[in-house]
Scaffold this active site. Structure first.
Site, mmCIF file in Angstrom:
data_model
loop_
_atom_site.group_PDB
_atom_site.id
_atom_site.type_symbol
_atom_site.label_atom_id
_atom_site.label_comp_id
_atom_site.label_asym_id
_atom_site.label_seq_id
_atom_site.Cartn_x
_atom_site.Cartn_y
_atom_site.Cartn_z
ATOM 1 N N ARG A 93 -7.461 13.362 3.762
ATOM 2 C CA ARG A 93 -7.576 14.374 2.709
ATOM 3 C C ARG A 93 -7.524 13.726 1.329
ATOM 4 O O ARG A 93 -8.209 14.153 0.405
ATOM 5 C CB ARG A 93 -6.431 15.381 2.833
ATOM 6 C CG ARG A 93 -6.508 16.245 4.080
ATOM 7 C CD ARG A 93 -5.300 17.151 4.171
ATOM 8 N NE ARG A 93 -5.298 17.971 5.378
ATOM 9 C CZ ARG A 93 -4.703 17.637 6.510
ATOM 10 N NH1 ARG A 93 -4.051 16.499 6.626
ATOM 11 N NH2 ARG A 93 -4.740 18.444 7.560
ATOM 12 N N ASP A 153 0.371 23.644 8.395
ATOM 13 C CA ASP A 153 1.056 22.650 9.237
ATOM 14 C C ASP A 153 2.286 23.277 9.899
ATOM 15 O O ASP A 153 2.609 22.998 11.050
ATOM 16 C CB ASP A 153 1.489 21.443 8.388
ATOM 17 C CG ASP A 153 0.396 21.040 7.425
ATOM 18 O OD1 ASP A 153 -0.203 19.989 7.614
ATOM 19 O OD2 ASP A 153 0.134 21.823 6.490
ATOM 20 N N ARG A 156 1.152 25.314 12.768
ATOM 21 C CA ARG A 156 0.820 24.439 13.907
ATOM 22 C C ARG A 156 2.093 23.958 14.589
ATOM 23 O O ARG A 156 2.189 23.908 15.826
ATOM 24 C CB ARG A 156 0.000 23.236 13.422
ATOM 25 C CG ARG A 156 -1.398 23.616 13.005
ATOM 26 C CD ARG A 156 -2.149 22.475 12.337
ATOM 27 N NE ARG A 156 -3.545 22.835 12.151
ATOM 28 C CZ ARG A 156 -4.337 22.355 11.209
ATOM 29 N NH1 ARG A 156 -3.873 21.455 10.351
ATOM 30 N NH2 ARG A 156 -5.592 22.731 11.120
ATOM 31 N N HIS A 180 0.735 18.166 2.263
ATOM 32 C CA HIS A 180 -0.143 18.676 3.325
ATOM 33 C C HIS A 180 -1.056 17.499 3.664
ATOM 34 O O HIS A 180 -2.095 17.294 3.039
ATOM 35 C CB HIS A 180 -0.946 19.879 2.829
ATOM 36 C CG HIS A 180 -2.096 20.244 3.738
ATOM 37 N ND1 HIS A 180 -1.921 20.603 5.060
ATOM 38 C CD2 HIS A 180 -3.437 20.301 3.521
ATOM 39 C CE1 HIS A 180 -3.100 20.864 5.608
ATOM 40 N NE2 HIS A 180 -4.030 20.680 4.696
#
Ligand code: NAD
Length: 318
Positions: A93, A153, A156, A180
């Site tokens: 990212r 996250d 998840r 993140h």
């Protein structure tokens, strides 16, 4: 005569790609907004998404949806930003920062020009850096500039833990904090089910709580995006659900605790950086972040995560 006091709940979505369009669809289904405007540099894409969403309306919720311009951000309670480039397979990212900062330099002043009082909710990656940049570029108070952060996250993480524990993921209270991204931190020390520590829950219910199990769950959480991108090219359902949950907390002033990305000051020596901690989220945006009492390893890892983000921020001229 029209009711002069009626104020429609408008949500603007900048970037009508996978994430923005899926969020708009979930927002339509929710009925939370009375107006949704889609803005994209690819005008045809925004128009096509608006048409498709409008055709769902008789089967869902009456909502005014159109493809517009930045002037249509005026009066929006929230402007969600999912514009820019996304990761390719194998890409991190953080590597997106330069391309997406240049996109934000164009779009943030336009949004604020027409809407200086609404909230900004950022999804574009690297989300912590771009939310910090949005705060600086907009001049909007930090509580009103929010990143989706580790809401995804954390979802998840809770999902994976729920499979191990054999309970509804909504009954698992556990957070991922920090970036993140690759340096995100699982808060094992405070993870619980109905107030029972995860360790106690697992031990009394005959479930595995070995270091290997913890390591695998963390790795699966952290690497989920890469795994999904490898298989289907992008991730959007879960992040759109996270954006919707944040929007709901704001629009209904729920005071929900969500691990959004927010400005951190004076917490384990972390200053002037956006990252995720559980925050109370309501109509004003982030009311405050929760100063979790972390164990020494967790606080060290959080400081490392903050250091990585800060290093990148220092390279930007904002
Ligand atoms: P996408 O390519 O499908 O959509 C991006 C959209 O942005 C495109 O429609 C493009 O035309 C538009 N765009 C580009 N430059 C623009 C500009 N200057 N002005 C207006 N619109 C512009 O990508 P996607 O899969 O929807 O991902 C969008 C972003 O969200 C990426 O940065 C991705 O990494 C990020 N993302 C974040 C999370 C999270 O948890 N925060 C999760 C998934 C994806």
């Amino acid at each position: 005569m029209a009711d002069q006091t009626y104020q429609p709940t408008r949500v603007a979505v900048v970037g009508a790609g996978n994430v923005g369009a899926t969020f708009a669809y979930s927002l339509l289904l929710s009925g939370l907004a009375s107006e949704i405007v889609l803005i994209d540099s690819n005008q045809a894409k925004a128009e096509g998404e608006a048409m498709d969403l409008n055709h769902a309306m008789p089967l869902t919720q009456p909502t005014r949806i159109w493809a517009g311009g930045y002037q249509d951000c005026a009066g929006a309670a929230i402007t969600v930003i999912a514009a820019g480039v996304a990761q390719q397979p194998g890409e991190s990212r953080l590597s997106l920062v330069n391309s997406n900062i240049s996109v934000f330099r164009k779009i943030i002043p336009e949004i604020v020009r027409y809407n200086p009082t609404g909230l900004l909710l950022i999804a574009t990656n690297p989300v912590d850096i771009l939310t910090y940049a949005s705060w600086k570029l907009s001049g909007v108070p930090a509580n009103r500039v929010i990143g989706s952060g580790t809401v995804l996250d954390t979802a998840r993480f809770r999902y994976l833990l729920s499979l191990k524990a054999g309970v509804d993921p909504r009954s698992v209270h556990a957070f991922i904090i920090g970036e993140h991204g690759d340096s995100e931190v699982p808060v094992w020390s405070l993870a619980n089910i109905a107030g029972m520590t995860l360790r106690d829950f697992c031990e009394t219910n005959g479930k595995d709580f070995s270091p290997e199990m913890l390591k695998n769950i963390y790795q699966e959480t952290r690497d989920a995006a890469a795994q999904i991108i490898h298989r289907k090219g992008a991730t959007y359902y879960a992040v759109a659900s996270g954006l919707l949950r944040i929007a709901e907390a704001i629009l209904r002033d729920q005071g929900t605790v969500l691990s959004v990305s927010t400005l951190i000051e004076n917490y384990y020596d972390i200053q002037d950086v956006y990252l995720s901690l559980p925050c109370v989220v309501g109509r004003k945006g982030v009311e405050h972040f929760l100063r979790l009492d972390l164990d020494p390893e967790e606080s060290r890892d959080l400081q490392k995560s903050a250091g990585i983000l800060k290093g990148l921020i220092e390279q930007l001229t904002l």
